[in-house]
Design a protein around this motif. Structure first.
Motif, PDB file in Angstrom:
ATOM      1  N   SER A  22       0.828  -1.208   0.000  1.00 37.96           N
ATOM      2  CA  SER A  22       0.000   0.000   0.000  1.00 37.96           C
ATOM      3  C   SER A  22       0.861   1.254   0.000  1.00 37.96           C
ATOM      4  O   SER A  22       0.543   2.251  -0.673  1.00 37.96           O
ATOM      5  CB  SER A  22      -0.929  -0.013   1.220  1.00 37.96           C
ATOM      6  N   GLU A  23       1.956   1.228   0.737  1.00 40.04           N
ATOM      7  CA  GLU A  23       2.869   2.376   0.766  1.00 40.04           C
ATOM      8  C   GLU A  23       3.502   2.609  -0.610  1.00 40.04           C
ATOM      9  O   GLU A  23       3.666   3.755  -1.044  1.00 40.04           O
ATOM     10  CB  GLU A  23       3.953   2.145   1.821  1.00 40.04           C
ATOM     11  N   GLU A  69      10.616   4.379   4.842  1.00 45.79           N
ATOM     12  CA  GLU A  69       9.945   5.603   4.381  1.00 45.79           C
ATOM     13  C   GLU A  69      10.563   6.131   3.090  1.00 45.79           C
ATOM     14  O   GLU A  69       9.963   6.956   2.402  1.00 45.79           O
ATOM     15  CB  GLU A  69       9.988   6.682   5.463  1.00 45.79           C
ATOM     16  N   GLU A  70      11.748   5.643   2.719  1.00 45.90           N
ATOM     17  CA  GLU A  70      12.416   6.097   1.489  1.00 45.90           C
ATOM     18  C   GLU A  70      12.250   5.107   0.333  1.00 45.90           C
ATOM     19  O   GLU A  70      12.725   5.373  -0.785  1.00 45.90           O
ATOM     20  CB  GLU A  70      13.916   6.309   1.758  1.00 45.90           C
ATOM     21  N   LEU A  71      11.603   3.975   0.577  1.00 47.33           N
ATOM     22  CA  LEU A  71      11.585   2.898  -0.408  1.00 47.33           C
ATOM     23  C   LEU A  71      10.988   3.334  -1.740  1.00 47.33           C
ATOM     24  O   LEU A  71      11.560   3.085  -2.803  1.00 47.33           O
ATOM     25  CB  LEU A  71      10.823   1.687   0.144  1.00 47.33           C
ATOM     26  N   ALA A  72       9.819   3.978  -1.731  1.00 46.18           N
ATOM     27  CA  ALA A  72       9.160   4.361  -2.978  1.00 46.18           C
ATOM     28  C   ALA A  72      10.044   5.281  -3.812  1.00 46.18           C
ATOM     29  O   ALA A  72      10.187   5.098  -5.030  1.00 46.18           O
ATOM     30  CB  ALA A  72       7.814   5.034  -2.689  1.00 46.18           C
ATOM     31  N   ALA A  73      10.667   6.254  -3.177  1.00 46.03           N
ATOM     32  CA  ALA A  73      11.530   7.191  -3.893  1.00 46.03           C
ATOM     33  C   ALA A  73      12.762   6.487  -4.457  1.00 46.03           C
ATOM     34  O   ALA A  73      13.185   6.756  -5.590  1.00 46.03           O
ATOM     35  CB  ALA A  73      11.951   8.326  -2.964  1.00 46.03           C
ATOM     36  N   VAL A  74      13.355   5.568  -3.681  1.00 44.96           N
ATOM     37  CA  VAL A  74      14.528   4.824  -4.151  1.00 44.96           C
ATOM     38  C   VAL A  74      14.165   3.954  -5.349  1.00 44.96           C
ATOM     39  O   VAL A  74      14.907   3.887  -6.342  1.00 44.96           O
ATOM     40  CB  VAL A  74      15.116   3.971  -3.006  1.00 44.96           C
ATOM     41  N   VAL A  75      13.017   3.296  -5.270  1.00 47.22           N
ATOM     42  CA  VAL A  75      12.571   2.452  -6.385  1.00 47.22           C
ATOM     43  C   VAL A  75      12.386   3.291  -7.646  1.00 47.22           C
ATOM     44  O   VAL A  75      12.836   2.920  -8.731  1.00 47.22           O
ATOM     45  CB  VAL A  75      11.255   1.730  -6.019  1.00 47.22           C
TER      46      VAL A  75
END
Length: 545
Positions: free
Chosen positions: A460-461, A523-529
């Protein structure tokens, strides 16, 4: 009571319940009637009643079973795809959507706007527009007083659209299905239901300016589709645009001695030269078309002329009879070639072959006509794109002519080559042809409902961060199976959770292509991906260039 439940289950619905009540009533009646009899008689009657009830229940079950079996057989339908149409698998749909995005991007770069029209039109809208191909129109039965037909192409509906909305100037594109009652030929990319991708320019503009841009768009379309990879270039990168002019063709026929009333019929015969040898076309001219043999032979001398545009143009100018009949048309073509050269000497004009055998059988063409063909010598497909100028078609609906010119990409024929290229590319890169666009698989070490919820939460995140992600459904997933699913599906990244990662609020991000793994704050996963995917796309672009 047991008998009532059985009947309800067998009968089902309201009928089953009413059947149960009726049978229960019969049993009650028998029991009441035997109550006043002697014990032995009553016992005998009760025994007979039970036997009758059991027999009735067995009969009801047998009847219901037989009925259900017969109904199942009767309801079985054929799963066959209708002739001339196709189902598309998920991996095919990804390729098609990619192709449509490329085509749409090219159209929009040139300032075109999108429209849509009904898939069916009044039959009278479509008839008498397609020459001999009018017989291929799918006609529909009377629908409430309107005689309808499925659209044969997107050009005639566009002309009707312009007239209906009183539009005089428009650059529009339309990507949609069309229908032809043709004999399907899968190897040649001929279907009864297929997509066309059209760009048309309507309006009164300086001579040959819109025509030049349409041809530039066509070249840009094919180049963009071929640029996907070296495998796509190998199949789509070699092409030529055959070009002619309807007025020039009519002048050739007139100079050769074709009566005016036979111009369209002879043009239709010449249009078959891309499929049939001259001997077959000539036989049709002198046979069913009733043309004099000497006239047919003179036509044969002209329709074999083809080559570099300016060289052919000069050759035609040296023909006194043709020059007298078509000087204005030859001047128009010279102007067109100059405009095409302005787009880049080899970019557009270098792809054009001036070919007097090109006729285009559709009746509505009035000026420049063209079609794109592959020149690699391997493809059995016919033309992969075509178009031309039609200045009188809108006037047939509005009473006022609106000049128009356009092109249509035969996307189905192109897609057949793109699918081959994509399969070869995937094999070279040792991966599967992708059926989904998932970018991250959310996996976990350890099972149970708690870990399933954590995978849901992380997915979901990622969705909220604009990342295409999916998570493993199993409560106790095994890591080898999760990784195998990602590899088979072509998912590039795997986000892995475990008890330690939950405690530290981090995620292990595994890149399956490089076989590297790194710890990322959750909290940084989406941006890193997103950054990794962008970097991979940029690198892929450099490799292709």
């Amino acid at each position: 009571a047991r008998l009532g439940r059985s009947a309800s289950a067998v009968g089902g619905g309201r009928g089953g319940r009413w059947g149960a009540r009726a049978m229960a009533g019969d049993v009650s009646g028998t029991a009441a009637a035997t109550a006043a009899a002697p014990d032995s008689a009553r016992n005998g009657a009760q025994g007979d009643g039970k036997a009758d009830a059991a027999a009735a229940a067995a009969a009801a079950v047998a009847t219901a079973t037989a009925t259900a079996t017969a109904t199942t057989k009767a309801r079985k339908r054929s799963a066959k795809v209708v002739k001339g149409a196709r189902d598309f698998l998920p991996e095919q749909m990804i390729m098609r959507e990619t192709a449509f995005r490329i085509v749409t991007a090219v159209f929009e770069r040139h300032g075109a706007v999108s429209i849509d029209t009904p898939v069916f039109e009044l039959k009278e809208t479509l008839t008498d527009q397609y020459g001999e191909d009018s017989k291929l129109i799918y006609e529909l039965k009377d629908q409430g007083g309107e005689i309808l037909a499925l659209r044969y192409d997107l050009t005639v509906p566009f002309a009707r659209f312009l007239a209906a909305h009183k539009i005089q100037n428009m650059k529009r594109f339309h990507i949609a299905r069309v229908y032809r009652r043709d004999q399907p030929a899968i190897q040649r990319g001929r279907f009864r239901e297929f997509y066309q991708c059209d760009l048309d320019i309507a309006g009164a503009y300086p001579l040959m300016v819109p025509d030049a841009e349409i041809l530039a768009v066509l070249v840009e379309l094919l180049d963009a589709l071929a640029a996907r990879s070296e495998f796509h270039r190998k199949r789509l990168g070699q092409f030529a645009i055959k070009l002619n002019h309807r007025a020039l063709l009519d002048a050739v026929f007139t100079v050769c001695g074709v009566p005016s009333e036979k111009l369209r019929a002879i043009s239709s015969a010449v249009d078959k030269l891309d499929k049939e040898p001259w001997s077959v076309v000539r036989a049709e001219m002198v046979g069913p078309k009733a043309l004099d043999e000497s006239v047919a032979d003179r036509i044969g001398e002209y329709v074999t002329i083809r080559g570099e545009p300016r060289e052919v143009l000069e050759r035609l100018r040296r023909d006194p009879a043709l020059l007298a009949a078509a000087k204005e048309t030859l001047d128009e073509l010279e102007r067109l070639f100059a405009f095409l050269e302005a787009f880049g000497p080899q970019r557009v004009l270098g792809r054009v072959s001036f070919d007097l055998s090109l006729a285009r059988g559709l009746d509505y063409y009035t000026g420049v006509i063209f079609e794109a063909v592959l020149t690699d010598g391997k493809s059995s497909l016919g033309s992969i794109a075509a178009g031309g100028r039609y200045d009188k078609l809108v006037g047939a609906f509005s009473g006022r002519d609106t000049p128009c010119v356009g092109c249509s990409l035969g996307i189905e024929r192109v897609m057949a080559l793109m699918e081959e290229a994509e399969v070869e590319r995937a094999a070279a890169e040792k991966r599967a042809v992708r059926a989904s666009k998932t970018e991250v698989l959310v996996a976990s070490v350890g099972g149970g409902e708690l870990m399933l919820k954590e995978r849901m939460r992380l997915a979901s995140e990622l969705w909220a961060g604009g990342v295409r992600a999916e998570f493993t459904y199993a409560e106790k997933p095994k890591m080898p199976r999760q990784l195998a699913h990602a590899l088979e599906s072509g998912i590039p990244l795997v986000a892995i959770l475990g008890e330690d990662e939950l405690a530290q609020n981090v995620v292990q991000l595994k890149n399956l292509a490089t076989q590297t793994q790194e710890k990322i704050p959750r909290e940084e996963l989406a941006a890193v991906v997103q950054a990794k995917l962008q970097s991979a796309e940029t690198e892929h672009g450099r490799e292709q260039s």
